[in-house]
Design an enzyme around this catalytic site. Structure first.
Site, PDB file in Angstrom:
ATOM      1  N   ASP A 171      21.641 -15.371 -24.472  1.00 13.28           N
ATOM      2  CA  ASP A 171      20.328 -14.736 -24.687  1.00 13.28           C
ATOM      3  C   ASP A 171      19.851 -14.701 -26.136  1.00 13.28           C
ATOM      4  O   ASP A 171      18.878 -14.036 -26.443  1.00 13.28           O
ATOM      5  CB  ASP A 171      20.309 -13.335 -24.058  1.00 13.28           C
ATOM      6  CG  ASP A 171      20.648 -12.234 -25.030  1.00 13.28           C
ATOM      7  OD1 ASP A 171      21.571 -12.438 -25.834  1.00 13.28           O
ATOM      8  OD2 ASP A 171      19.982 -11.204 -24.983  1.00 13.28           O
ATOM      9  N   GLU A 172      20.497 -15.449 -26.994  1.00 13.43           N
ATOM     10  CA  GLU A 172      20.171 -15.358 -28.415  1.00 13.43           C
ATOM     11  C   GLU A 172      20.260 -16.712 -29.090  1.00 13.43           C
ATOM     12  O   GLU A 172      21.204 -17.461 -28.819  1.00 13.43           O
ATOM     13  CB  GLU A 172      21.252 -14.513 -29.077  1.00 13.43           C
ATOM     14  CG  GLU A 172      20.857 -13.184 -29.610  1.00 13.43           C
ATOM     15  CD  GLU A 172      22.080 -12.547 -30.233  1.00 13.43           C
ATOM     16  OE1 GLU A 172      22.239 -12.655 -31.446  1.00 13.43           O
ATOM     17  OE2 GLU A 172      22.887 -11.979 -29.477  1.00 13.43           O
ATOM     18  N   ASP A 204      15.774 -13.223 -29.296  1.00  8.35           N
ATOM     19  CA  ASP A 204      16.747 -12.448 -28.508  1.00  8.35           C
ATOM     20  C   ASP A 204      16.033 -11.819 -27.308  1.00  8.35           C
ATOM     21  O   ASP A 204      15.061 -11.086 -27.469  1.00  8.35           O
ATOM     22  CB  ASP A 204      17.318 -11.361 -29.443  1.00  8.35           C
ATOM     23  CG  ASP A 204      18.409 -10.533 -28.787  1.00  8.35           C
ATOM     24  OD1 ASP A 204      19.184  -9.918 -29.525  1.00  8.35           O
ATOM     25  OD2 ASP A 204      18.470 -10.473 -27.552  1.00  8.35           O
TER      26      ASP A 204
HETATM   27  P1  TTP Z   1      22.527  -8.008 -26.015  1.00 15.80           P
HETATM   28  O1  TTP Z   1      21.516  -8.896 -26.665  1.00 15.80           O
HETATM   29  O2  TTP Z   1      23.502  -7.307 -26.883  1.00 15.80           O
HETATM   30  O3  TTP Z   1      21.779  -6.866 -25.177  1.00 15.80           O
HETATM   31  P2  TTP Z   1      20.547  -6.921 -24.201  1.00 15.80           P
HETATM   32  O4  TTP Z   1      19.853  -8.237 -24.195  1.00 15.80           O
HETATM   33  O5  TTP Z   1      21.004  -6.441 -22.862  1.00 15.80           O
HETATM   34  O6  TTP Z   1      19.589  -5.813 -24.817  1.00 15.80           O
HETATM   35  P3  TTP Z   1      18.687  -5.849 -26.144  1.00 15.80           P
HETATM   36  O7  TTP Z   1      17.280  -5.688 -25.645  1.00 15.80           O
HETATM   37  O8  TTP Z   1      19.118  -4.664 -26.936  1.00 15.80           O
HETATM   38  O9  TTP Z   1      18.912  -7.149 -26.825  1.00 15.80           O
HETATM   39  O10 TTP Z   1      23.357  -8.823 -24.943  1.00 15.80           O
HETATM   40  C1  TTP Z   1      22.770  -9.825 -24.144  1.00 15.80           C
HETATM   41  C2  TTP Z   1      23.404  -9.887 -22.785  1.00 15.80           C
HETATM   42  O11 TTP Z   1      24.802 -10.124 -22.910  1.00 15.80           O
HETATM   43  C3  TTP Z   1      23.268  -8.592 -22.005  1.00 15.80           C
HETATM   44  O12 TTP Z   1      22.061  -8.515 -21.268  1.00 15.80           O
HETATM   45  C4  TTP Z   1      24.487  -8.614 -21.136  1.00 15.80           C
HETATM   46  C5  TTP Z   1      25.514  -9.378 -21.924  1.00 15.80           C
HETATM   47  N1  TTP Z   1      26.489  -8.449 -22.560  1.00 15.80           N
HETATM   48  C6  TTP Z   1      27.698  -8.241 -21.921  1.00 15.80           C
HETATM   49  O13 TTP Z   1      27.980  -8.817 -20.884  1.00 15.80           O
HETATM   50  N2  TTP Z   1      28.575  -7.355 -22.482  1.00 15.80           N
HETATM   51  C7  TTP Z   1      28.314  -6.674 -23.644  1.00 15.80           C
HETATM   52  O14 TTP Z   1      29.136  -5.880 -24.115  1.00 15.80           O
HETATM   53  C8  TTP Z   1      27.047  -6.910 -24.302  1.00 15.80           C
HETATM   54  C9  TTP Z   1      26.701  -6.207 -25.578  1.00 15.80           C
HETATM   55  C10 TTP Z   1      26.186  -7.806 -23.710  1.00 15.80           C
HETATM   56 CA    CA Z   2      19.344  -9.326 -26.137  1.00 17.22          CA
END
Ligand code: TTP
Ligand code: CA
Length: 360
Positions: free
Chosen positions: A103-104, A8
């Site tokens: 992103d995952e 992630d």
């Molecule tokens: P996440 O993996 O939830 O968050 P993140 O990568 O920004 O942070 P973390 O380090 O905690 O993993 O989400 C991945 C991407 O998806 C995030 O960068 C932007 C997008 N996203 C949205 O567009 N809307 C949302 O509500 C969420 C949670 C994420």
């Molecule tokens: Ca993330």
């Protein structure tokens, strides 16, 4: 014993923006829409999280919490390219890659593990490769199942690597809040708190009958998850055919303004899911249920693919307008998009042959 990785990106969109604009590095950055047009926070940099700013929060709230935050509009094409590059790197190790969003992803590396290539070493190799190729950091969780690997990847962010050794799953999960488990949202969490259950350790002490009584059909699955057991395989090709969201209105309504607002909100939700998964669809659907439970859908096939919340919103509010009538009251509305053309979810298997030596 299976060896599953959950990878992630850290603060994905925000980290990409900081990477590409050195002036943003070390600064509180929010990626998302204009606060004056009801924009929401898609991603928050680690610097801005200290102010309480989180994803999915209205941008207005974010700017109030951190007035000096820098807002950057999202660049989905860039995120999509990075996602593709990284999936390619994953597929060098194993074809068993299941992307969840841009992103995952889950990786099943069970068959790649030997005395030299332990799961940790594979994970370290991937992190290094990705950093070199994209100048971004990811966090990885390594475990015997998807559920535990996903929880583990979140433990040591950013740039984390958390390994849950086979046999230690219960011990690892016990102190964590129940909300870490798949399917336990804020409402369930509140209900469990009334029974003095706040940690996964407290949850697993309950007998099987209690799980069945409390959670019905999903009781056994949840009990397994709480015990660190999750037999779900990593699924390579999951062709998602549609994305949708619907809601039953608190009271039946025929009010144009209110209904438009609800349809716009649902369109936002579906549109942002499309963007997060890198999907584009051509068919937009509006589902309506009248107060007498008559249910019908209207749909439109667009000339070009749609992938943005606003694009979905334009199509659905157009359809809604045509269905409004003075004597018509609705009890449910739904929005859906289908007819996907591209994106990871719609991709077939990758021809790349696994080649571990390429990792380092
Ligand atoms: P996440 O993996 O939830 O968050 P993140 O990568 O920004 O942070 P973390 O380090 O905690 O993993 O989400 C991945 C991407 O998806 C995030 O960068 C932007 C997008 N996203 C949205 O567009 N809307 C949302 O509500 C969420 C949670 C994420
Ligand atoms: Ca993330």
């Amino acid at each position: 014993m299976a060896a599953i990785l959950h990878a992630d990106f850290d603060a994905f969109y925000a980290s990409v923006e900081q990477r590409d604009d050195p002036a943003l590095r070390g600064k509180p950055v929010v990626v998302g829409g204009d606060p004056n047009f009801r924009g929401v926070v898609a991603a928050a940099s680690y610097e801005v999280r200290g102010f309480g700013v989180r994803s999915a929060m209205p941008m207005k709230t974010a700017m109030r919490l951190c007035p000096h935050a820098v807002r950057v509009p999202p660049r989905f094409d860039v995120y999509r390219d990075i996602s593709r590059q990284v999936l390619e790197i994953f597929r060098v190790v194993t074809p068993l890659v299941e992307p969840l969003s841009l992103d995952e992803a889950f990786l099943d590396v069970t068959n790649r593990v030997d005395d030299v290539w332990t799961p940790v070493k594979i994970a370290r190799g991937l992190k290094g490769r990705i950093k070199k190729r994209t100048a971004l950091t990811i966090s990885i969780g390594v475990a015997s199942s998807k559920s535990v690997a996903k929880i583990a990847s979140d433990m040591d962010k950013p740039d984390g690597l958390t390994v849950v050794a086979p046999g230690s799953e219960r011990e690892f999960l016990a102190p964590l809040p129940v909300s870490r488990l798949w399917g336990i949202g804020p409402k369930t969490q509140e209900r469990l708190a009334l029974d003095k259950i706040t940690t996964i350790g407290q949850l697993v002490e309950r007998p099987a009958e209690w799980f069945a009584a409390r959670f019905g059909k999903s009781g056994p699955f949840l009990r397994d998850l709480a015990n660190g057991i999750d037999e779900r395989p990593v699924v390579v090709e999951r062709r998602r055919k549609s994305l949708s969201a619907e809601t039953t209105l608190a009271v039946d309504s025929g009010d144009a303004e209110y209904l438009t607002e609800v349809v716009e909100r649902l369109s936002q939700r579906v549109g942002s899911q499309l963007q997060r998964r890198g999907l584009e669809g051509r068919t937009v659907k509006l589902k309506l249920r009248l107060e007498d439970f008559t249910t019908f859908t209207r749909q439109v096939t667009l000339d070009g693919p749609v992938s943005s919340p606003d694009g979905v919103g334009r199509a659905t509010t157009d359809m809604l307008r045509r269905e409004l009538a003075p004597d018509r009251r609705f009890r449910l509305v739904g929005v859906g998009v289908s007819g996907f053309e591209s994106g990871e979810d719609a991709e077939g298997e990758n021809p790349l042959q696994p080649r571990l030596a390429g990792l380092i």
